[in-house]
Design an enzyme around this catalytic site. Structure first.
Site, PDB file in Angstrom:
ATOM      1  N   SER A 143      -8.301  27.496 -41.594  1.00 23.60           N
ATOM      2  CA  SER A 143      -9.639  27.505 -41.015  1.00 23.60           C
ATOM      3  C   SER A 143     -10.596  26.849 -41.996  1.00 23.60           C
ATOM      4  CB  SER A 143     -10.073  28.954 -40.759  1.00 23.60           C
ATOM      5  OG  SER A 143     -11.457  29.050 -40.450  1.00 23.60           O
ATOM      6  N   TYR A 157     -11.420  37.829 -43.802  1.00 21.79           N
ATOM      7  CA  TYR A 157     -10.838  36.750 -42.995  1.00 21.79           C
ATOM      8  C   TYR A 157     -10.688  35.490 -43.834  1.00 21.79           C
ATOM      9  CZ  TYR A 157     -10.356  33.190 -39.356  1.00 21.79           C
ATOM     10  OH  TYR A 157      -9.924  32.140 -38.597  1.00 21.79           O
TER      11      TYR A 157
END
Length: 246
Positions: A143, A157
């Protein structure tokens, strides 16, 4: 069809919806034989039916990426059913956004188990086969939060995605002479990922995803990495909405 994709056997985790399903559909349309794996068998069956109705080849495999024995069994099953495995796409992921001060250790455990251990279990199952056959391609979904910390709220995350990016690069350095390794690092993408957030950060996350690009955009990036000739390894692809600053 693209010759470098046609005939390849591709296993996609988290293949029941969103980015995984879009990637499966696109690669199948270019001649790949696609194995989609996830927990929701009804959605897996729908993805397979859609691919087959368009003349593609696909098969569904129920699997929980947090269970290393299931992951190993599915990889073995794909090899048995298709005769080989050429590409593993570690796509399954969770993204519950929450300030660390709320100390939701259950969410932390889930992200570590799915986002990080799930990738490692996939690598553990596929890598020995790839090394034995002298070829293969591991594609890990990281990501933009794996290259810049997504905070406040996305700290854990980001931690898992930084780890995925680091593991991808380390693995490339270790086995890159035989196995290609690609880290895909997208920004906001329209998928179910945004629905993993509850509590105080939910509204902020939904507003952030107003700018999201379709999952098909990331699927095309993955296809680009797969379709390269054997002597070319696309190591990392970063893509985000043009309007996204982070």
């Amino acid at each position: 069809m693209t010759s470098e994709i046609e005939g390849k056997v591709v296993l996609i985790t988290g293949g029941s919806s969103g980015l995984g399903a879009e990637t499966a559909t696109l690669l199948a349309s270019r001649g790949a034989k696609v194995a989609v794996a996830a927990r929701r068998t009804d959605k897996l069956d729908a993805v397979v039916a859609q691919i087959e109705s368009s003349g593609g080849v696909a098969r569904a495999y129920p699997m929980d990426v947090t269970d290393k024995n299931q992951v190993a069994s599915v990889v073995a099953g794909v090899v048995s059913d298709f005769g080989k495995l050429d590409v593993l796409i570690n796509n399954a992921g969770l993204m519950p956004i929450r300030p660390m001060a709320e100390v939701n250790t259950e969410e932390w455990d889930q992200m570590i188990d799915v986002n990080l251990k799930g990738v490692l279990y996939g690598i553990a199952a596929a890598l020995p086969r790839f090394l034995e056959q002298g070829s293969g391609h591991i594609i890990n979904l990281s990501s933009v939060a794996g290259i810049k910390v997504f905070a406040p709220g996305g700290t854990v995350y980001s931690g898992t995605k930084f780890a995925v990016s680091a593991i991808s690069e380390g693995l490339r350095q270790e086995v890159g002479d035989k196995v290609r390794v690609t880290s895909i690092e997208p920004g906001a993408v329209e998928s179910e990922l945004k629905h993993g957030t509850s509590g105080t950060a939910a509204e902020t996350v939904m507003e952030f995803y107003d700018q999201a690009i379709p999952a098909s955009s990331v699927a095309r990036a993955i296809a680009f990495a797969v379709e390269q000739p054997a002597d070319v390894d696309i190591n990392a692809i970063v893509l985000r909405p043009t309007s996204q600053e982070f």
